[in-house]
Design a protein around this motif. Structure first.
Motif, PDB file in Angstrom:
ATOM      1  N   LYS A 212      35.499  34.884  39.457  1.00  0.00           N
ATOM      2  CA  LYS A 212      35.930  34.518  38.103  1.00  0.00           C
ATOM      3  C   LYS A 212      36.410  35.739  37.347  1.00  0.00           C
ATOM      4  O   LYS A 212      37.442  35.688  36.653  1.00  0.00           O
ATOM      5  CB  LYS A 212      34.776  33.846  37.350  1.00  0.00           C
ATOM      6  N   LEU A 213      35.688  36.853  37.474  1.00  0.00           N
ATOM      7  CA  LEU A 213      36.076  38.071  36.767  1.00  0.00           C
ATOM      8  C   LEU A 213      37.436  38.570  37.240  1.00  0.00           C
ATOM      9  O   LEU A 213      38.294  38.927  36.423  1.00  0.00           O
ATOM     10  CB  LEU A 213      35.015  39.147  36.970  1.00  0.00           C
ATOM     11  N   CYS A 214      37.656  38.591  38.561  1.00  0.00           N
ATOM     12  CA  CYS A 214      38.941  39.066  39.091  1.00  0.00           C
ATOM     13  C   CYS A 214      40.080  38.125  38.714  1.00  0.00           C
ATOM     14  O   CYS A 214      41.202  38.575  38.455  1.00  0.00           O
ATOM     15  CB  CYS A 214      38.862  39.225  40.610  1.00  0.00           C
ATOM     16  N   GLN A 215      39.802  36.833  38.653  1.00  0.00           N
ATOM     17  CA  GLN A 215      40.828  35.879  38.217  1.00  0.00           C
ATOM     18  C   GLN A 215      41.200  36.140  36.759  1.00  0.00           C
ATOM     19  O   GLN A 215      42.392  36.106  36.393  1.00  0.00           O
ATOM     20  CB  GLN A 215      40.312  34.449  38.383  1.00  0.00           C
ATOM     21  N   SER A 216      40.212  36.417  35.920  1.00  0.00           N
ATOM     22  CA  SER A 216      40.482  36.712  34.511  1.00  0.00           C
ATOM     23  C   SER A 216      41.274  38.007  34.369  1.00  0.00           C
ATOM     24  O   SER A 216      42.222  38.083  33.579  1.00  0.00           O
ATOM     25  CB  SER A 216      39.157  36.822  33.745  1.00  0.00           C
ATOM     26  N   ILE A 217      40.894  39.028  35.136  1.00  0.00           N
ATOM     27  CA  ILE A 217      41.602  40.309  35.076  1.00  0.00           C
ATOM     28  C   ILE A 217      43.045  40.138  35.556  1.00  0.00           C
ATOM     29  O   ILE A 217      43.977  40.713  34.975  1.00  0.00           O
ATOM     30  CB  ILE A 217      40.870  41.369  35.910  1.00  0.00           C
ATOM     31  N   HIS A 218      43.244  39.344  36.600  1.00  0.00           N
ATOM     32  CA  HIS A 218      44.598  39.107  37.116  1.00  0.00           C
ATOM     33  C   HIS A 218      45.481  38.457  36.049  1.00  0.00           C
ATOM     34  O   HIS A 218      46.636  38.868  35.849  1.00  0.00           O
ATOM     35  CB  HIS A 218      44.523  38.218  38.354  1.00  0.00           C
TER      36      HIS A 218
END
Length: 387
Positions: A212-218
């Motif tokens: 979820k964090l990497c999706q948000s950062i992307h």
């Protein structure tokens, strides 16, 4: 010679016809009306006996204000569906935005010198910015409200953010003097919203949390690319103080503090290959820059460089983080030290400690030397990078 058939659609909605714009004829509401939040209505299919003059007269009657109305009748311009009831939740969010959320970000503090009136003027100029501002206020309420109200505000924060992103993507605003401020403010609010949502309302499973964090950062990195195009336009505007943390020194050699230098030495000695070593070095240098900038500026300026770090790192580092490469995770644990330094902010809370503990558990034994500095935060509670 027969006359060529007329291919222009005559079935667009009333509002698009009145504004003389092309309608995609989507029902029940076309894209143009959805984006601009206008009432969308289609005329009934004309009968064979209907004339063009009759149709135009109908359009004129629908778009012109009524001067008088016989008793018992309701003019088309005052129908109830054209004027929906006021949404009391939005008024509550707007009030909280002005009295609590904006002051908590210190965007209009004495040091920032960005007047609240300018922030609201920019938000009102673009529906996507206004929706994201209300979304951020709803997220703030979800963090600080009583447990029984958290889910309510969290749900509406997600709904408003989705609506803001849909509007932004549909409008594809060109960067110019009129739109630049809204695009920049939208990206700043969205960035804080995405990070806070992933870090504070987190999944206890580490892999799910990181996904979820990497999706948000992307997503944030994509919006940030668009926003960066407006920076040169905003230098002379009231929003210019928000750009200060994006300035990078031209010479970054020899500025690493003790903690970052030790981490870089470990990575260099691991002989991971020149390409991956260079991308980790760049991430560590940006980490030091974020720490230096956070220590030198008060208020919101101390948080913005930290929130911006995931956007600054290279694609290669971000890919390594998504792949859960140990060295990338350890650099991220050092980033968690900076998050812990601003734990008093509702945007981040105790996410720094959670990250350090979770990365420790994920890596397992054998990485104690690499994790020495982040783990010292668990022991002492202090979070400070040397310069």
């Amino acid at each position: 010679m027969p006359r060529r058939a007329h291919k222009k659609s005559r079935n667009g909605c009333v509002e698009c016809k009145r504004r003389h714009v092309k309608c995609d004829e989507r029902r029940p509401k076309c894209v143009n009306c959805s984006v601009s939040e206008r009432h969308c209505e289609y005329l009934a299919e004309p009968t064979p006996t209907a004339t063009r003059a009759q149709t135009e007269a109908s359009l004129t009657a629908r778009s012109s204000p009524a001067v008088a109305s016989p008793a018992g009748s309701v003019p088309a311009s005052t129908r109830e569906e054209d004027f929906p009831s006021a949404n009391m939740l939005h008024f509550e969010l707007l009030y909280h935005l002005s009295t609590e959320t904006i002051p908590s970000l210190e965007l209009n503090s004495e040091q920032m010198k960005v007047p609240a009136s300018e922030l609201f003027r920019v938000c009102v100029s673009a529906p996507y910015a206004m929706n994201e501002a209300l979304a951020l206020a709803a997220l703030h309420l979800a963090v600080v409200s009583s447990p029984e109200k958290k889910d309510f505000y969290k749900t509406h924060a997600g709904h408003l953010q989705t609506k803001a992103l849909s509007m932004f993507n549909a409008m594809k605003p060109e960067v110019n003097v009129e739109t630049g401020g809204a695009i920049l403010l939208f990206s700043v609010m969205l960035g804080n919203h995405l990070l806070s949502d992933a870090l504070v309302f987190r999944d206890t499973d580490f892999n799910n949390f990181m996904d979820k964090l990497c999706q948000s950062i992307h997503l944030l990195r994509g919006v940030r690319v668009v926003a960066s195009l407006s920076f040169h336009i905003l230098v002379e505007t009231p929003l210019s103080p928000m750009l200060r943390y994006d300035k990078m020194p031209s010479d970054r050699d020899g500025f690493l503090g003790t903690e970052c230098q030790r981490l870089l030495d470990l990575i260099t000695s691991a002989r991971l290959g020149q390409s991956i070593t260079d991308c980790y070095k760049d991430a560590i240098e940006n980490l030091q820059l974020a720490s230096n900038s956070a220590n030198s500026d008060p208020g919101f300026m101390s948080k913005s460089p930290i929130a911006a770090w995931p956007v600054r790192v290279s694609d290669e580092y971000f890919d390594a983080l998504r792949a859960r490469r140990p060295e990338a995770l350890i650099i991220f644990a050092h980033y968690a030290v900076l998050l812990h330094s601003i734990r008093d902010s509702w945007l981040f809370c105790d996410s720094g400690l959670f990250l350090i503990e979770s990365i420790n558990a994920f890596l397992g034994p054998g990485w104690e030397e690499w994790m020495a500095f982040p783990n010292s935060v668990l022991d002492t509670g202090s979070a400070h990078f040397s310069t």
